[in-house]
Design an enzyme around this catalytic site. Sequence first.
Site, short mmCIF file in Angstrom:
data_model
loop_
_atom_site.label_atom_id
_atom_site.label_comp_id
_atom_site.label_asym_id
_atom_site.label_seq_id
_atom_site.Cartn_x
_atom_site.Cartn_y
_atom_site.Cartn_z
N ALA A 1 30.85 -19.55 -8.24
CA ALA A 1 29.91 -18.83 -8.95
C ALA A 1 28.58 -19.01 -8.70
O ALA A 1 27.50 -18.18 -9.48
CB ALA A 1 30.58 -19.01 -10.25
N TYR A 2 28.06 -20.06 -8.03
CA TYR A 2 26.70 -20.36 -7.99
C TYR A 2 25.92 -19.30 -7.24
O TYR A 2 26.06 -18.81 -6.27
CB TYR A 2 26.59 -21.75 -7.28
N GLY A 3 24.92 -18.75 -8.18
CA GLY A 3 24.00 -17.91 -7.59
C GLY A 3 24.89 -16.49 -7.08
O GLY A 3 24.68 -15.71 -6.17
N GLY B 1 27.64 -16.36 -5.79
CA GLY B 1 28.05 -16.38 -4.26
C GLY B 1 27.00 -16.74 -3.31
O GLY B 1 27.47 -17.12 -2.21
#
Length: 329
Positions: free
Chosen positions: A62-64, A66
């Site tokens: 979920a960071y950014g 993907g």
Amino acid sequence: MEFHNLGRTGLRVSGFGMGCGNFGGIGSAPEFFGQGEPEEEAFVLLDRAVDLGINYLDTANAYGGGRSESTIGKWLATKDSSVRDNLLISSKVANPVGEGPNQRGLSRRHILEQIDVSLGRLGVDHLDMYLVHAPDPNTPLEETLDALDSLIVAGKVRYIGASNFPAWLMAKALWISDAAGGHRFEWIQNSFSLIDQRDQAEMLELCRDQGLGFTNFSPLSGGLLTGKYRFDDDYPEGSRMTKRPEPYMRHWNEETFARLDRLAGAASDAGVSMAGMALGWLYNHPDITSSIVGPRRPAHFEPVEEALGLDLTESEWEEIGGIFDEGNA
């Protein structure tokens, strides 16, 4: 750089890990997708981390939105196998990746779907380490652990762990895995720093008893331990407190800043920065496997270098920890 076994396993993890949550965003928050470090700057940071001896890259699906995983994958594609073979890639699953009700959490469906998405972005055929990002009260823990066990059996994941779990839930997860004869969580990843020592008691005692590793995020408490904030002043432009202050607001009081002044004095006496002292205390902590740092510029690695050279005696280590250990329950 020292390397530590990940709990009871034979996996050797560097004493500092490279947090990649700012690549293409600020963590998992959709309002910051597309911000953070662009690919070119992220590549420089990853190269510097490897030069320092860091072998552990921490990201999440979920960071950014993907972008963090994709950035790491593109960087890996520029390296030969000798670089990849010496790195440990860790990702996470649980936080929302879309609007749908099944695009989050720890169901079998979501886990089996997202592992392939993460592997594709990263351009690898397996993850060395895989974390559940947070508890999912809507999914039986048995279902989650069975799904994770199947990933290890399939060769897509080597070791599994849990993040943002309390000690009681971690103990329950270990019991479920032991009773089922499956692969169990081998480490916990929680917030921990000089300011935030809440896990010092129950969680770290559980880790010692059960042979678990412990990796900590927010080792500088959103920058509070760098000395760049002043209690009565506005937040510096672009700082973490201007973007995601919520996790750190409970520390924003006069007592904390008085303790920070004491830390500044101790750091000055030792000839290091406040951040270097804070990271050095963690580096010398007997129960910490790896502290995950999130530098946003090459200069942010300087406190890491200071920490690597900081040799604290037991009494010095206890004295530094004692500055903040009161009132952390």
